[in-house]
Design an enzyme around this catalytic site. Structure first.
Site, PDB file in Angstrom:
ATOM      1  N   TYR A 188     -43.078   0.710   6.976  1.00 44.05           N
ATOM      2  CA  TYR A 188     -42.454   1.587   7.963  1.00 44.05           C
ATOM      3  C   TYR A 188     -41.864   0.785   9.122  1.00 44.05           C
ATOM      4  O   TYR A 188     -40.727   1.009   9.553  1.00 44.05           O
ATOM      5  CB  TYR A 188     -43.466   2.609   8.486  1.00 44.05           C
ATOM      6  CG  TYR A 188     -42.965   3.376   9.685  1.00 44.05           C
ATOM      7  CD1 TYR A 188     -41.950   4.332   9.558  1.00 44.05           C
ATOM      8  CD2 TYR A 188     -43.485   3.123  10.962  1.00 44.05           C
ATOM      9  CE1 TYR A 188     -41.476   5.011  10.661  1.00 44.05           C
ATOM     10  CE2 TYR A 188     -43.012   3.811  12.063  1.00 44.05           C
ATOM     11  CZ  TYR A 188     -42.009   4.747  11.918  1.00 44.05           C
ATOM     12  OH  TYR A 188     -41.535   5.417  13.014  1.00 44.05           O
ATOM     13  N   TYR A 189     -42.630  -0.170   9.596  1.00 45.97           N
ATOM     14  CA  TYR A 189     -42.163  -0.940  10.760  1.00 45.97           C
ATOM     15  C   TYR A 189     -41.020  -1.886  10.445  1.00 45.97           C
ATOM     16  O   TYR A 189     -40.404  -2.431  11.351  1.00 45.97           O
ATOM     17  CB  TYR A 189     -43.330  -1.703  11.392  1.00 45.97           C
ATOM     18  CG  TYR A 189     -44.117  -0.832  12.335  1.00 45.97           C
ATOM     19  CD1 TYR A 189     -43.522  -0.312  13.476  1.00 45.97           C
ATOM     20  CD2 TYR A 189     -45.446  -0.514  12.071  1.00 45.97           C
ATOM     21  CE1 TYR A 189     -44.223   0.510  14.334  1.00 45.97           C
ATOM     22  CE2 TYR A 189     -46.158   0.299  12.925  1.00 45.97           C
ATOM     23  CZ  TYR A 189     -45.546   0.809  14.064  1.00 45.97           C
ATOM     24  OH  TYR A 189     -46.228   1.610  14.909  1.00 45.97           O
TER      25      TYR A 189
END
Lengths: 453, 313
Positions: A188-189
């Site tokens: 996600y990051y």
């Protein structure tokens, strides 16, 4: 902080944990192996411990690399048993080939000038627990639905979905090729702007696993990172947000340190990495995830004077976990590749603070003649399981643990475990002298002696 | 009444790792450790020189090493799971590999080992509690006995000098004596509750000594199975017990690095020696040699081998 508070942090367990069966037993894995879809079981792998707590950074175990390792071994074993080459057996190479196949399909479509590109995904999301339960009764996983993800599609939403999927394919492919494990949170990051929220990543990753008919672990993706950290550091985000590492009583989830952030660790003299395994010993053993290792690497790179100590259980997994921090994936270490060039996180100056065999016998004799207990919940010395013994012997084969290798002390401690057939959890240190905190002070103090001016 | 034993010589850093086993012959002492090699020392010379090294015997380290009392035969068991049989031509001959135990044996099945006095039989314990005996003088070294127990890890095993009995000590504290003539369990003796880490038949095969985490040494009558004595005094787990040639004395070693000598007649401890601050894995009498006072050797976690002899008079 009062000692009992620290101990609460270290050793309290969450009250609600689902129970699960011994998935790590190799024979179990073997049974379910060839090509079956068993998502509902595998989902349990990610639930494991909601809490590992540690004072300074702690590892957590989302996916247990070791399980993956054994899973792969089991795959290979199944392979040998069947006398086939890969074919129907879904190992890492097979998964890489399938992921590349999906990407190739898109490229072919682009080259051919197709007006629409699409990928069909199987999904089980939206299928109720009740359905799952019923299907379990018949020993079959619920039948997945198929959905088509297209580009450009009929609207912006569809185009975005397709973009997300391709990006995830690329990130997963990266993990597989480099043979590193990433958490869903790590993914996600990488592109928070694109993914918008964590659940988007979660869903696509799970659907991809479902489509390939494999447990998510075989994509080298784990549940979100849960390593906790506490300490005298300050993290200043680019937008001015300030995070103080001492303001949290129970530790905070490891923050992701971006290049635009400023991490102030000038007051930090040492870091203790504590393995705290979850209730389910066999599922979640405290193997560190990438974000935990990356955070520590960040500190090690910028402040090499900060000393790093490991406190792990006195058992083969404890040493294996420490090796993952120190050398990266032990599978790489086993193959005698160095991570120096490839950039995998490693902490070559990590010191093993405990638990060592000599700590086990410090307990005052009159009080507690160390006696091995058959009750695994009781604190104190435990017997090695057959799996522990097999694992210890396998670790003795590591290049790190040969008689001329760099970790002769690991070799010695593994051999002593095997000789006495004992192991012990970190908790045993609570019974030594004045408890864990006093023990830490004493051990770190002993190492300070002569080192500091 | 105490006895005096003097340090004769210490071989420092004999192995680069914990010394797990010492195995004496008349003129030699064999030693094994967490390293891969077996060392062989000449015990007839005052400086106990290293005369031979069996290189790379077990790459992952050696957990057990035993010799036959009356024959030039030795056996070693390694962490990789193999059991190797060694022999030498004559008391001062070179040692070499005879073969491996393979019949009915999966690597890793064998833990502790023992050789009969004539070197013709090897007994083994295993993690699943099974106790087996192999005939080393027969073609292919076949397995000839299989004794079942209740499944607790067999931490130690011994064969009586006359070859009639096999004894095993287990993690759950149980101790079994098997009759090799009838292939039956002879006695399941009142155990020690805690793990039993060493069992040893007296030279005349009349008594069995057993010891472990209970920190006592129990003596049993082999024929009746009755416990006849308790030797108390060790503060740590007892890891090794060994009878002197005459059966008059028992030598024991403990995890808290103490060695003790017990006079069987009076059931008293007559001497205590410290061997550093690491576990003392092995303590063995050297075979009695005419004209030489009684000697023993200690080996353990401090990586040294120390030789002691009885003070004259």
């Amino acid at each position: 902080m009062q000692p009992h508070e620290m101990e609460d942090m270290l050793f309290s367990f969450p009250s609600s944990q689902e129970s699960q069966d011994g998935v790590d037993d190799e024979s179990d894995l073997l049974d379910e192996l060839p090509g079956e879809e068993y998502d509902s079981d595998i989902d349990l792998w990610e639930e494991e411990n909601t809490q590992n707590l540690l004072l300074p950074p702690t590892p957590d175990a989302s996916l247990d690399e070791d399980i993956l390792d054994e899973f792969e071994n089991a795959v290979q074993l199944a392979d040998e048993i069947q006398g086939t080459t890969t074919g129907t057996v879904k190992n890492r190479d097979w998964v890489i080939a399938r992921v590349e196949g999906l990407i190739e399909g898109i490229l072919d479509g682009l080259l051919a000038g197709d007006s629409e590109l699409s990928i069909s995904l199987k999904t089980r999301s939206g299928i109720s627990r009740r359905d799952s339960f019923q299907s379990k009764q018949t020993e079959r996983a619920p039948h997945p639905r198929t959905r088509k993800i297209s580009f450009p599609g009929s609207n912006g939403q569809e185009a975005w979905r397709f973009t997300v999927l391709v990006k995830i394919l690329q990130l997963v492919h990266e993990c597989l090729i480099e043979d590193v494990v990433a958490s869903k949170r790590d993914l996600y990051y990488r592109h928070p702007d694109l993914f918008v929220k964590q659940s988007v990543v979660d869903r696509f990753v799970d659907d991809l696993a479902c489509t390939l008919g494999i447990p998510r672990a075989l994509l080298n993706v784990t549940a979100a990172a849960k390593g906790l950290v506490a300490g005298n550091f300050t993290l200043v985000r680019a937008d001015g947000t300030i995070i103080h590492g001492l303001n949290v009583n129970e530790g905070m989830l490891l923050p992701n340190v971006n290049s635009s952030d400023t991490l102030d660790i000038s007051s930090v003299q040492w870091v203790i990495i504590v393995e705290k395994e979850a209730t389910f010993r066999h599922l979640a053993k405290g193997y560190p995830d990438v974000s935990t290792r990356t955070f520590l690497q960040h500190i090690a790179d910028r402040s090499p004077e900060v000393r790093m100590f490991a406190v792990v259980d006195y058992d083969p997994d404890g040493i294996a976990i420490m090796s993952t921090y120190k050398y990266g994936s032990h599978r790489l270490a086993h193959e005698n590749k160095t991570n120096d060039d490839t950039g995998g996180p490693n902490l070559r100056n990590l010191h093993w603070l405990g638990v060592h065999s000599h700590h086990l016998f410090r307990i005052p004799q009159e009080e507690c003649a160390p006696a091995i207990t058959a009750n695994p919940n009781a604190q104190g010395l435990l017997r090695l399981s057959p799996r522990d013994r097999t694992k210890a012997c396998r670790m003795l084969e590591w290049d790190l643990c040969t008689e001329d290798g760099p970790e002769t002390d690991w070799r010695r401690q593994l051999q002593r475990m095997l000789m006495l057939n004992i192991k012990a959890e970190i908790q045993i240190l609570e019974e030594s002298s004045d408890g864990l905190v006093a023990w830490l002070e004493e051990e770190i103090g002993a190492r300070d002696f002569g080192k500091q001016p | 009444m105490s006895k005096q034993y003097l340090t004769l010589h210490t071989l420092t850093s004999a192995h680069p790792s914990d010394i797990f086993a010492l195995a004496p012959k008349k003129t030699r002492l064999l030693s094994a450790s967490g390293a891969s090699s077996i060392n062989i020392y000449d015990t007839t010379q005052s400086d106990f020189p290293l005369v031979q090294t069996l290189e790379n015997a077990h790459p992952l380290g050696i957990h057990h090493l035993v010799t036959a009392r009356e024959a030039q035969r030795a056996a070693s068991a390694g962490f990789e799971g193999k059991v190797k049989i060694w022999s030498a031509e004559g008391e001062n001959g070179e040692w070499s590999l005879d073969g491996e135990i393979v019949d009915g044996n999966k690597p890793g099945d064998v833990w502790a080992i023992a050789l009969s006095a004539d070197g013709n039989y090897l007994a083994s314990s295993s993690i699943n509690g099974k106790v087996n005996v192999w005939a080393l003088d027969q073609q292919g070294m076949p397995k000839i006995r299989e004794y079942e127990t209740k499944g607790s890890f067999g931490l130690c095993v011994d064969l009586s000098a006359d070859g009639r009995f096999t004894a095993s000590g287990h993690e759950n504290g149980s101790i079994y004596i098997f009759n090799n003539d009838t292939s039956r369990l002879s006695h399941s003796v009142a155990g020690l509750v805690h793990p039993v880490r060493s069992v040893a038949f007296s030279p005349a095969s009349k008594l069995l000594a057993a010891a472990g985490d209970a920190r006592i040494i129990a003596l049993y009558d082999v024929n009746s199975g009755e416990q006849v004595a308790n030797l108390t005094g060790h503060g740590g787990w007892v890891l090794s017990v060994d009878w002197s040639d005459t059966g008059e004395y028992l030598l024991s070693a403990s995890h808290d690095s103490k060695a003790k000598i017990w006079r069987i007649e009076t059931r008293t401890c007559v001497a205590t020696h410290s061997h550093g601050d690491k576990p003392l894995w092995s303590a063995k009498w050297l075979p009695k040699v005419a004209g030489r006072s009684e000697m023993f050797a200690l080996g353990g976690g401090n990586q040294n081998i120390a030789f002691y002899r009885e003070a004259a008079g």
